[in-house]
Design a protein around this motif. Structure first.
Motif, PDB file in Angstrom:
ATOM      1  N   ASP A 303      79.625 -25.856  47.268  1.00  0.00           N
ATOM      2  CA  ASP A 303      79.224 -25.515  45.894  1.00  0.00           C
ATOM      3  C   ASP A 303      79.031 -26.777  45.053  1.00  0.00           C
ATOM      4  OD1 ASP A 303      78.927 -23.422  43.693  1.00  0.00           O
ATOM      5  OD2 ASP A 303      80.553 -24.632  42.877  1.00  0.00           O
ATOM      6  N   HIS A 307      75.505 -27.858  43.470  1.00  0.00           N
ATOM      7  CA  HIS A 307      75.266 -28.068  42.035  1.00  0.00           C
ATOM      8  C   HIS A 307      74.648 -29.436  41.780  1.00  0.00           C
ATOM      9  CE1 HIS A 307      76.830 -24.550  40.077  1.00  0.00           C
ATOM     10  NE2 HIS A 307      77.934 -24.589  40.787  1.00  0.00           N
ATOM     11  N   HIS A 350      78.587 -16.358  46.187  1.00  0.00           N
ATOM     12  CA  HIS A 350      77.342 -16.248  45.416  1.00  0.00           C
ATOM     13  C   HIS A 350      76.316 -17.172  46.052  1.00  0.00           C
ATOM     14  CE1 HIS A 350      78.170 -20.209  43.709  1.00  0.00           C
ATOM     15  NE2 HIS A 350      79.395 -19.795  43.447  1.00  0.00           N
ATOM     16  N   HIS A 484      73.884 -21.143  39.178  1.00  0.00           N
ATOM     17  CA  HIS A 484      73.874 -19.759  39.671  1.00  0.00           C
ATOM     18  C   HIS A 484      74.535 -18.863  38.640  1.00  0.00           C
ATOM     19  CE1 HIS A 484      78.158 -20.286  40.614  1.00  0.00           C
ATOM     20  NE2 HIS A 484      77.819 -21.481  41.051  1.00  0.00           N
TER      21      HIS A 484
HETATM   22 ZN   LIG Z   1      79.116 -23.035  41.483  1.00  0.00          ZN
END
Ligand SMILES: [Zn+2]
Length: 546
Positions: A303, A307, A350, A484
């Motif tokens: 993640d 990003h 996600h 997201h």
């Molecule tokens: Zn994130």
């Protein structure tokens, strides 16, 4: 003739019953369930990077297990806190109450973090990283149900770099949840779980200090440089104290500026997490008796890297090539440790939206949305209509909160103020749909994306207005990297694979499935009750039949 004394007979009979009991238990249920969440992993990566993978990692799980290529989150916001809570509770935020990573707490009149708890403290006395517990989770997680069914004898462990990704999967009765403090570079927990960190963690930190993972990050040996991905550099955020966004990244040099935090933006933090997971499994004695255990491991590096660099970066590709190899190594470890007597599932919390400027460079329409400007506009509107801008309280994660004291003082009806603001917001460029709390409480939405807003809505914690932006719309505060949180395909489509004892091998099920179907399937596998808000059908028929 020799005969056993009566007491000896009784004892032998007792032992026989115990063995029989243990035997049937062992046949019925796996020793251990291993939950793996790869933070921000789009299902698309399994296709796009498949040719780069070896045979022992993702491919082994897909070929040797049951793969669901169309697994979806059925609510907004698609974020880490709600995602982990949904996976392990089998419900969406309208049930488990984790409506965002943060929300506005009306009782406290302040923003709150999904796993903050002022009644706890860090075991090393840390206040900032230590005041954490699952207290905001409504209902319970699957581990809690396992504890109830085994009179507490089953073990429940969890770990992740991110506190919320360790705490929410563990539920209320986790024996231990560990997360990482990027200031000290050490693993930690709160006194909610234990008064003191286990000795084995001390030992682990001696041989596996964070410092040992500060390598120079370059293309993985043997993987080809992808020129198209190299061209993505212009849309990536650089490390602090560095101008460049392409390989190589010298983590030891970058550490001097950014501290241990640099490790989170590299694939080595995933290796670090795998290394601790192995130690945790061994040292806490998982899978050593007939009470099945659960360990949840969430990988946050994917993640952070996503990003900073985005889904079409060479960094994200390299991260998954390395993750695939680490995963293969971990599966071998599990096979050695448990002799194949385990069930593993792998999914994500996600997906991710590509960088907005990158999309535009490919002719796809995309835009940035100015939240600061929106806040000012909301205040102006309220002032012009009702004579007070103080009616506005907070805007967080696409939720607008109104100041109830101020509404009372002015003698205003909250529903009519919500309606007024909804009409205004509906006209804002870049905003797709807005719903009011009173509509969300009284109407039943079935179409997209309204139904996703409703599934993410919890009456005490969600805002007076909840909105979603247009597709491919991202926060104007950034121009680099990726984000997201939306209800769109790219943010809610994730992989799901079940693998291990009793799981059908080499099956690919193309039907759409919901992320909340994982927990009831695990409940079936462990022969335990489901968590209280879980109403989704299980996948057990699909994963256990040819
Ligand atoms: Zn994130």
């Amino acid at each position: 003739m020799f005969t056993f004394p009566d007491r000896m007979k009784q004892f032998l009979l007792f032992m026989a019953v115990i063995c029989l009991y243990a035997g049937t238990q062992a046949q019925d249920r796996p020793l251990v369930v291993v939950g793996i969440v790869v933070d921000q992993m789009s299902n698309e990566y399994l296709n796009r990077f498949n040719k780069d993978f070896g045979d022992d990692g993702f491919r082994k799980l897909m070929n040797g297990g049951t793969y669901f290529p169309n697994t979806y989150f059925n609510y907004v916001p698609t974020a880490t806190g709600p995602g982990h809570a949904s996976i392990y509770s089998g419900s969406n935020p309208s049930g488990h109450g984790i409506v965002g990573n943060r929300w506005f707490d009306r009782k406290e009149s302040a923003l709150t973090y999904c796993v903050s708890d002022r009644n706890t403290k860090g075991v090393n006395g840390e206040s900032t990283v230590g005041q954490r517990s699952p207290t905001n989770l409504k209902g319970a997680a699957i581990g809690d149900m396992l504890k109830l069914s085994s009179s507490g004898k089953s073990k429940v462990y969890s770990l992740s770099i991110k506190d919320r990704s360790a705490i929410l999967p563990g539920g209320y009765r986790a024996d231990l949840a560990l997360w990482w403090d990027d200031v000290s570079g050490k693993w930690t927990t709160s006194d909610y779980y234990v008064g003191k960190l286990p000795d084995w963690l001390d030992e682990f930190e001696k041989t596996n200090a964070a410092d040992n993972y500060l390598f120079t990050w370059n293309y993985d040996e043997g993987s080809n440089i992808d020129v198209d991905l190299k061209n993505h550099d212009a849309f990536e955020e650089s490390f602090k104290g560095s101008e460049k966004t392409g390989f190589p990244h010298d983590l030891r040099a970058l550490y001097e500026v950014e501290g241990f935090g640099v490790l989170k933006y590299s694939p080595f933090v995933n290796t670090y997490t795998f290394d601790l997971a192995k130690t945790m499994i061994r040292k806490s004695g998982l899978g050593t008796d007939y009470n099945p255990d659960i360990i949840s491991i969430s990988f946050s590096g994917t993640d952070y890297i996503g990003h900073r660099f985005g889904p079409y970066s060479e960094e994200i590709r390299d991260t998954y090539i390395r993750f695939d190899r680490d995963l293969g190594d971990f599966i071998r470890f599990l096979e050695t440790e448990f002799g194949g007597d385990f069930v593993l599932f792998l999914t994500s919390d996600h997906g991710v939206m590509p960088n907005s400027e990158f999309l535009k460079s490919t002719k796809i329409q995309s835009q940035r949305f100015d939240y600061k400007e929106l806040k000012l506009q909301i205040k102006d509107q309220l002032k012009a209509r009702y004579g007070s801008e103080n009616i506005f309280m907070s805007l967080v994660e696409n939720q607008v909160y109104l100041n109830e004291e101020e509404l009372k003082r002015l003698g205003l009806d909250v529903n009519s103020v919500e309606d007024f603001l909804a009409d205004f917001l509906q006209g804002i460029v870049g905003l797709n749909v807005v719903l009011t709390a009173h509509d969300l409480m009284h109407k039943n939405y079935t179409r997209f994306p309204e139904v996703l807003i409703q599934n993410g809505f919890e009456k005490e914690r969600s805002g007076n207005l909840v909105f979603v932006l247009e597709p491919f719309t991202d926060d104007a505060e950034y121009t680099k990297g990726a984000g997201h949180g939306s209800p769109y395909e790219y943010d809610r489509h994730v992989p799901l694979i079940f693998y291990g004892r009793g799981i059908t091998k080499g099956k690919c099920y193309y039907g759409n499935v919901d992320i909340t179907q994982i927990a009831p399937s695990i409940a079936d596998i462990l022969k335990i009750s489901r968590p209280p808000f879980c109403t989704s059908p299980s996948l057990t028929d699909i994963i256990t039949t040819p």
